[in-house]
Design an enzyme around this catalytic site. Structure first.
Site, PDB file in Angstrom:
ATOM      1  N   PRO A  16     -10.541   5.545 -15.477  1.00 18.56           N
ATOM      2  CA  PRO A  16      -9.223   5.545 -14.827  1.00 18.56           C
ATOM      3  C   PRO A  16      -8.132   5.573 -15.891  1.00 18.56           C
ATOM      4  CG  PRO A  16     -10.209   3.354 -14.751  1.00 18.56           C
ATOM      5  CD  PRO A  16     -11.244   4.268 -15.302  1.00 18.56           C
ATOM      6  N   MET A  17      -7.229   6.537 -15.782  1.00 21.10           N
ATOM      7  CA  MET A  17      -6.164   6.684 -16.776  1.00 21.10           C
ATOM      8  C   MET A  17      -4.839   6.890 -16.054  1.00 21.10           C
ATOM      9  SD  MET A  17      -8.141   9.043 -19.630  1.00 21.10           S
ATOM     10  CE  MET A  17      -9.026  10.036 -18.402  1.00 21.10           C
ATOM     11  N   CYS A  99      -6.410  -3.312 -18.982  1.00 19.34           N
ATOM     12  CA  CYS A  99      -5.162  -2.663 -19.384  1.00 19.34           C
ATOM     13  C   CYS A  99      -4.286  -3.634 -20.170  1.00 19.34           C
ATOM     14  CB  CYS A  99      -4.415  -2.162 -18.159  1.00 19.34           C
ATOM     15  SG  CYS A  99      -2.882  -1.291 -18.566  1.00 19.34           S
ATOM     16  N   HIS A 170     -15.167  -1.826 -22.090  1.00 17.76           N
ATOM     17  CA  HIS A 170     -14.504  -1.101 -23.179  1.00 17.76           C
ATOM     18  C   HIS A 170     -14.790  -1.883 -24.457  1.00 17.76           C
ATOM     19  CE1 HIS A 170     -10.677   1.195 -24.598  1.00 17.76           C
ATOM     20  NE2 HIS A 170     -11.477   0.945 -25.616  1.00 17.76           N
ATOM     21  N   GLY A 211     -15.133   3.651 -24.500  1.00 18.56           N
ATOM     22  CA  GLY A 211     -14.336   3.503 -25.715  1.00 18.56           C
ATOM     23  C   GLY A 211     -14.767   4.445 -26.820  1.00 18.56           C
ATOM     24  N   GLY A 212     -13.924   5.432 -27.145  1.00 14.28           N
ATOM     25  CA  GLY A 212     -14.170   6.297 -28.297  1.00 14.28           C
ATOM     26  C   GLY A 212     -15.329   7.258 -28.155  1.00 14.28           C
ATOM     27  N   GLY A 232     -13.092   8.743 -21.338  1.00 13.87           N
ATOM     28  CA  GLY A 232     -11.699   8.848 -20.936  1.00 13.87           C
ATOM     29  C   GLY A 232     -11.004  10.060 -21.505  1.00 13.87           C
ATOM     30  N   ARG A 233     -10.301   9.873 -22.617  1.00  5.89           N
ATOM     31  CA  ARG A 233      -9.448  10.926 -23.155  1.00  5.89           C
ATOM     32  C   ARG A 233     -10.210  12.209 -23.507  1.00  5.89           C
ATOM     33  NH1 ARG A 233      -7.209   7.836 -27.917  1.00  5.89           N
ATOM     34  NH2 ARG A 233      -8.990   6.501 -27.414  1.00  5.89           N
TER      35      ARG A 233
END
Length: 334
Positions: A16-17, A99, A170, A211-212, A232-233
């Site tokens: 979720p972003m 968050c 995370h 994470g990463g 995520g990203r």
């Protein structure tokens, strides 16, 4: 969706972003992977209980399976939000305990709740009592000066007592004092081994690591230790990564739409959304990375980001962007 299918979908999920994983983004991602679990942006309990629940919660069934992430720390409000959300057809409800933004902290939810495991446990219990949907938690390995060995174990144990259905961890601390939300995504060191140890200590809890994570080599390594990965990203900025997920992680070798087919499908989707009042750039902004690594990628991004913002822009913008990439590919071959 039955619980075993949902558990399998968690082998790969898109994180979720905020401002990114909206319903338009999820339609794109679903074209690329049939099985992965997609998440909403974080939605606060206040927005659902006291605001326009329809606007915040509606989504297209083609996005399924979808998990809703909630932000909040009041058990009563979270329970109410779960009851409302269940009617929209989500497969899972997730509580945000990761968050690090100032705005989230001021509302007493997000990563600051890592310091209050008893409260989080009460929230999970209230949510479980209010809905038949699985209730999960996304957390960090700790915050600020917490000892990540002792504090993470204590937090996880409380979640287990509350009968949480799964934990998304995370593998970074969140520094609530001194780092911005952006810095919190990169500066605190990744501690994958700590998450592995937590999974080893609680083998009966479905646990997913975040994470990463950017490559399938990393994913393969994490899958040696964990039940799944949350990306995520990397998934957002390079969405074609997800075109390999079904074959690699779900043993589904059906052909995935290629670049041109995806653009055509999104053009059809955009046409329907424009008729409802959606602006083209609200869809196009999630597609900027589709041509990454292809000839003409820079022009593609320019067309998708600039032309899509112009008054009256329609699906023809997508067609122009595709033509640039196809023409450059022909030139490369020639």
């Amino acid at each position: 969706m039955d619980i075993q299918t949902l558990k399998r979908s968690r082998r790969f999920s898109v994180a979720p972003m905020l401002d990114w994983t909206d319903r338009h983004c999820r339609v794109l991602h679903r074209l690329l992977t049939h099985h992965s679990l997609l998440f909403t942006e974080m939605v606060t309990t206040g927005a659902i209980v006291h605001g326009d629940a329809e606007r915040h919660l509606r989504f297209d069934p083609v996005e399924q399976p979808v998990a809703l992430q909630l932000g909040g720390s009041d058990p009563v409000d979270l329970a109410t939000a779960c009851k409302i959300a269940e009617t929209f057809g989500y497969n899972e409800i997730n509580l945000n305990v990761g968050c690090p933004s100032d705005r989230v902290q001021s509302g007493r939810f997000g990563a600051c709740l890592m310091a209050e495991p008893d409260l989080v446990a009460d929230c999970v219990k209230a949510m479980r009592d209010a809905t038949s949907l699985p209730v999960t938690v996304k957390c960090r390995i700790g915050i600020d000066d917490q000892d990540i060995e002792e504090s993470l174990d204590r937090f996880a144990d409380k979640m287990v007592e509350a009968e949480v259905d799964a934990l998304y961890v995370h593998a970074r601390k969140a520094w609530l004092k001194g780092l911005s939300p952006k810095e919190n995504r990169t500066i605190p060191p990744l501690e994958y081994a700590r998450v592995y140890r937590l999974k080893q200590r609680l083998p009966h809890v479905q646990m997913l690591i975040n994470g990463g994570i950017e490559t399938f080599e990393q994913i393969d390594e994490h899958m040696q230790h964990m039940d799944g990965v949350m990306v995520g990203r990397a998934a957002y900025h390079n969405p074609m990564l997800m075109a390999e997920v079904d074959a690699r992680l779900f043993d589904d070798t059906r052909a995935v739409p290629d670049f041109t087919q995806i653009m055509a499908s999104m053009a059809d989707y955009a046409e329907g959304e424009l008729a409802k009042g959606t602006r083209l750039n609200n869809i196009a902004r999630h597609m900027l990375g589709l041509a990454n690594g292809r000839p003409g990628a820079r022009q593609f991004r320019q067309i998708m980001s600039v032309d899509a913002c112009k008054a009256g822009a329609g699906p023809e913008v997508f067609a122009r962007a595709v033509a640039v990439v196809e023409d450059r590919a022909v030139e490369e071959i020639a």
